[in-house]
Design an enzyme around this catalytic site. Structure first.
Site, PDB file in Angstrom:
ATOM      1  N   GLU A 212      37.182  42.546  35.171  1.00  0.00           N
ATOM      2  CA  GLU A 212      36.625  43.766  35.761  1.00  0.00           C
ATOM      3  C   GLU A 212      35.996  44.753  34.792  1.00  0.00           C
ATOM      4  O   GLU A 212      36.308  45.958  34.828  1.00  0.00           O
ATOM      5  CB  GLU A 212      37.694  44.468  36.622  1.00  0.00           C
ATOM      6  CG  GLU A 212      38.132  43.641  37.812  1.00  0.00           C
ATOM      7  CD  GLU A 212      38.960  44.414  38.851  1.00  0.00           C
ATOM      8  OE1 GLU A 212      39.457  45.503  38.533  1.00  0.00           O
ATOM      9  OE2 GLU A 212      39.092  43.901  39.979  1.00  0.00           O
ATOM     10  N   GLU A 316      40.325  37.747  42.999  1.00  0.00           N
ATOM     11  CA  GLU A 316      41.282  38.749  43.467  1.00  0.00           C
ATOM     12  C   GLU A 316      40.859  39.164  44.861  1.00  0.00           C
ATOM     13  O   GLU A 316      39.666  39.432  45.097  1.00  0.00           O
ATOM     14  CB  GLU A 316      41.305  40.003  42.565  1.00  0.00           C
ATOM     15  CG  GLU A 316      41.854  39.771  41.178  1.00  0.00           C
ATOM     16  CD  GLU A 316      42.008  41.081  40.393  1.00  0.00           C
ATOM     17  OE1 GLU A 316      42.047  42.156  41.030  1.00  0.00           O
ATOM     18  OE2 GLU A 316      42.099  41.014  39.159  1.00  0.00           O
TER      19      GLU A 316
END
Ligand SMILES: *[C@@H]1O[C@H](CO)[C@@H](O)[C@H](O)[C@H]1NC(C)=O
Length: 424
Positions: A212, A316
């Site tokens: 991320e 995710e």
């Protein structure tokens, strides 16, 4: 022009490629088969979040014992001081055990994604973090092998923080790419992990270059071109020592289509997989959707993922439809769902039942909607390479805890079973 086509390839990656190309006969210049067939088999897996990288919302009690200033692992380690090593080691040795690996396998999954911070791999002088996670990760890989699971080793935190989230180790500003030395340290971590697990590519089928990195915040965030350079350099570091492991790249919160063509055929690299994450709880508009809106949003996202030009996992995602889990938005930060987040958040409902508790304590209609939403996402993400749920277990965040959701029949068990087929 050849030169301009190659300018994104770093010297390190190029040197590796040349060295391989010039090597003695018998040395491969293209990929050997990976130990998992990402072309034909579906990734079905779960993240072991909050284990080797700590997050306040996954284990509130660990953070609460250290006072209100413990908002991330950096501050937690500092606040615990001389006790940090003992307390964190105790957590690593108990939060997830060999039994969890067998439960994950028994539910029909084939992958775990395991976050690790740079501080466990290349500790930097003067930082409060403690070490010892790598030997636990070594053991986890052995447990995964015994349970028939593959492992994605995921570098979840980079020095200076690549996203400012508490789950990067350090909450606050995003400084990772502002200091070139920090990028070098991160590459050293990738190189060290690549070397450590080169002989375990039967289990460690991929290393993820960085979780991320925030590339959609302008100057306050990570520069996406710097990130692309880092991705090429990561590929070079991996391939210097390891031919049989894929490199996974997070999309940096860009639209997943942005990465089509990047590191594609003709770029001189191979075995690259994209990772994109999907949450519908960090935005007021998405929070206002009903269950049909949530499943439709997931189905549309699955169609976008299916259209990419590389292997792409949704690495995710969650069944959650609120942001109510205690500390989810950070310690001391409220929730959008009940309007306590601050500016821009409006009341959708009470957080009482979602903040902490057992999955079995959720009302029946909530459990049914969770299952519907989860099944829609499973179908959506299996249209391409597959999925990795966030997260295996928590201290009691009922919308997020797969272990409890499986036990309560809220997550399909086995994961291929359906009560609501054909939603996407
Ligand atoms: C980063 O590493 C590269 C390649 O080894 C080196 O040339 C460069 O000087 C390093 N940068 C910093 C800031 O240390």
């Amino acid at each position: 022009m050849i030169f301009s086509k190659m300018q994104n390839i770093t010297l390190a990656a190029l040197a590796t490629f040349m060295a391989l190309a010039q090597a003695a006969p018998g040395v491969r210049v293209e990929s050997r088969d990976l130990a998992f067939n990402y072309n034909s088999d579906k990734v079905r897996g779960v993240n072991l979040g909050g284990w080797l990288v700590l997050e306040p919302w996954i284990t509130p009690s660990l953070f609460e014992q250290a006072g209100e200033g413990a908002v991330d692992e950096w501050c937690l380690s500092g606040a615990l001081g001389a006790d940090a090593q003992g307390i964190l080691s105790q957590h690593w040795n108990s939060f997830i055990t060999v039994d969890d690996f067998h439960q994950i396998s028994a539910a029909g999954m084939n992958h775990v994604r395991i976050p690790i911070g740079y501080w466990a791999v290349v500790p930097q002088p003067g930082e409060p973090y403690v070490q010892g996670q790598l030997s636990v990760l070594d053991q986890a890989i052995n447990w995964a092998r015994d349970a028939g699971l593959k492992v994605i080793v995921d570098l979840h935190g980079a020095p200076g923080s690549q996203n400012g989230f508490d789950n990067s180790g350090r909450r606050g500003s995003i400084n990772w790419d502002k200091v070139p030395e920090q990028i070098n340290v991160t590459l050293d971590a990738i190189r060290a992990l690549s070397e450590r697990y080169a002989t375990q590519s039967d289990v460690v089928t991929s290393i993820e270059a960085l979780n991320e990195p925030m590339t959609v915040m302008g100057d306050a965030g990570v520069n996406v071109w710097t990130l692309q350079q880092y991705y090429y350099d990561s590929w070079g570091r991996l391939r210097e020592v390891n031919q049989d492991t894929a490199l996974t790249l997070h999309d940096g919160f860009q639209d997943i289509g942005f990465w089509n063509g990047f590191m594609g055929s003709g770029s001189g690299v191979w075995n690259v997989m994209m990772d994109t994450h999907h949450y519908e709880v960090f935005d007021n508009g998405l929070l206002s959707l009903d269950i049909n809106g949530h499943t439709q949003t997931a189905c549309s996202f699955g169609d976008k993922v299916a259209a990419t030009d590389k292997w792409t996992i949704v690495g995710e995602w969650t069944g959650a439809m609120t942001d109510c889990a205690k500390y989810l938005n950070g310690r001391g930060v409220g929730a959008r769902w009940d309007g306590s987040y601050g500016s821009g958040s409006t009341f959708h409902g009470s957080c009482d039942r979602y903040s902490q508790g057992e999955v079995t304590a959720l009302p029946e209609d909530v459990r049914t909607n969770l299952r519907r939403f989860i099944e829609a996402q499973l179908d959506a993400y299996e249209k391409h390479t597959g999925w990795v749920y966030w997260t295996w277990t928590t201290e009691g965040a009922p919308e997020w805890d797969m272990k409890r959701q499986l036990a309560a029949n809220v997550f399909p068990n086995p994961v291929s079973s359906r009560q609501f087929p054909g939603q996407c």
